[in-house]
Design a protein around this motif. Structure first.
Motif, PDB file in Angstrom:
ATOM      1  N   ILE A  52       0.872  -1.172   0.000  1.00 41.73           N
ATOM      2  CA  ILE A  52       0.000   0.000   0.000  1.00 41.73           C
ATOM      3  C   ILE A  52       0.908   1.220   0.000  1.00 41.73           C
ATOM      4  N   GLY A  53       0.765   2.044  -1.037  1.00 41.72           N
ATOM      5  CA  GLY A  53       1.640   3.192  -1.185  1.00 41.72           C
ATOM      6  C   GLY A  53       0.897   4.507  -1.147  1.00 41.72           C
ATOM      7  N   TYR A  57       7.367   8.683  -6.558  1.00 39.22           N
ATOM      8  CA  TYR A  57       8.507   9.478  -6.986  1.00 39.22           C
ATOM      9  C   TYR A  57       9.143   8.811  -8.191  1.00 39.22           C
ATOM     10  N   HIS A  58       9.878   9.605  -8.938  1.00 38.26           N
ATOM     11  CA  HIS A  58      10.576   9.107 -10.115  1.00 38.26           C
ATOM     12  C   HIS A  58      12.054   8.993  -9.778  1.00 38.26           C
ATOM     13  N   LEU A  70       6.530   3.978  -5.105  1.00 39.48           N
ATOM     14  CA  LEU A  70       5.755   4.640  -4.051  1.00 39.48           C
ATOM     15  C   LEU A  70       6.646   5.552  -3.230  1.00 39.48           C
ATOM     16  N   LEU A  71       6.104   6.671  -2.805  1.00 44.16           N
ATOM     17  CA  LEU A  71       6.843   7.655  -2.015  1.00 44.16           C
ATOM     18  C   LEU A  71       7.057   7.145  -0.595  1.00 44.16           C
ATOM     19  N   THR A  82       5.862  -4.412   7.278  1.00 46.24           N
ATOM     20  CA  THR A  82       6.984  -3.833   6.562  1.00 46.24           C
ATOM     21  C   THR A  82       6.629  -2.422   6.139  1.00 46.24           C
ATOM     22  N   LEU A  83       7.408  -1.452   6.617  1.00 45.23           N
ATOM     23  CA  LEU A  83       7.200  -0.049   6.251  1.00 45.23           C
ATOM     24  C   LEU A  83       8.318   0.367   5.317  1.00 45.23           C
ATOM     25  N   TYR A  84       7.954   1.045   4.230  1.00 49.54           N
ATOM     26  CA  TYR A  84       8.930   1.444   3.220  1.00 49.54           C
ATOM     27  C   TYR A  84       9.368   2.885   3.478  1.00 49.54           C
ATOM     28  N   VAL A  85      10.600   3.016   3.946  1.00 43.43           N
ATOM     29  CA  VAL A  85      11.222   4.303   4.243  1.00 43.43           C
ATOM     30  C   VAL A  85      12.239   4.509   3.125  1.00 43.43           C
TER      31      VAL A  85
END
Length: 140
Positions: A52-53, A57-58, A70-71, A82-85
């Protein structure tokens, strides 16, 4: 050049979260979803089958490979939340020291339960990472 396999989908993040088991993990997912939506100002969107994003960003590598990702986001996986930092953790050692019980990968923060960490510190970490990503990448 290989195409990025992780892309936004039309699947409902709310439906995905409602199917998460057990209930405590579903509640943790709802809490993180609300936090990331508030901090990013973006609506949740599924990226692939289980991420889930919020925002995107490019990126462009020196090799010439580029794409969108995902940003910020998360996935309630079997072994950990799991958190995407996306900006990583090295520039924030003082926050990581205060966060609580966790593990990390390059851009992944693995938490068994939200009760294992300090939610105020998590909020600071996500906010700082969003600011970093927006200052250093083309964000949409």
């Amino acid at each position: 050049m290989a195409e990025n396999k992780t892309k936004p989908t039309e699947k409902s993040p709310a439906d995905f979260i409602e199917a998460v088991e057990p209930e405590w993990k579903r509640e943790d997912a709802k809490t993180v979803c609300a936090l990331m939506e508030r901090l990013s100002g973006e609506k949740p969107k599924m990226w692939g089958p289980s991420m889930i994003g919020f925002g995107q960003y490019h990126y462009k590598y020196e090799s010439g490979r580029e794409g969108d990702m995902l940003l910020t986001g998360f996935s309630p996986r079997k072994t950990a939340l799991t958190l995407y930092v996306m900006g990583g953790f090295k520039q924030r050692p003082e926050l990581m020291e205060r966060l609580g019980k966790y593990k990390t990968g390059k851009s992944c923060l693995y938490v068994k339960r939200l009760s294992d960490i300090d939610m105020d510190v998590l909020e600071e970490l996500i906010a700082a990472d969003l600011a970093y990503m927006r200052a250093n990448y083309d964000t949409a």
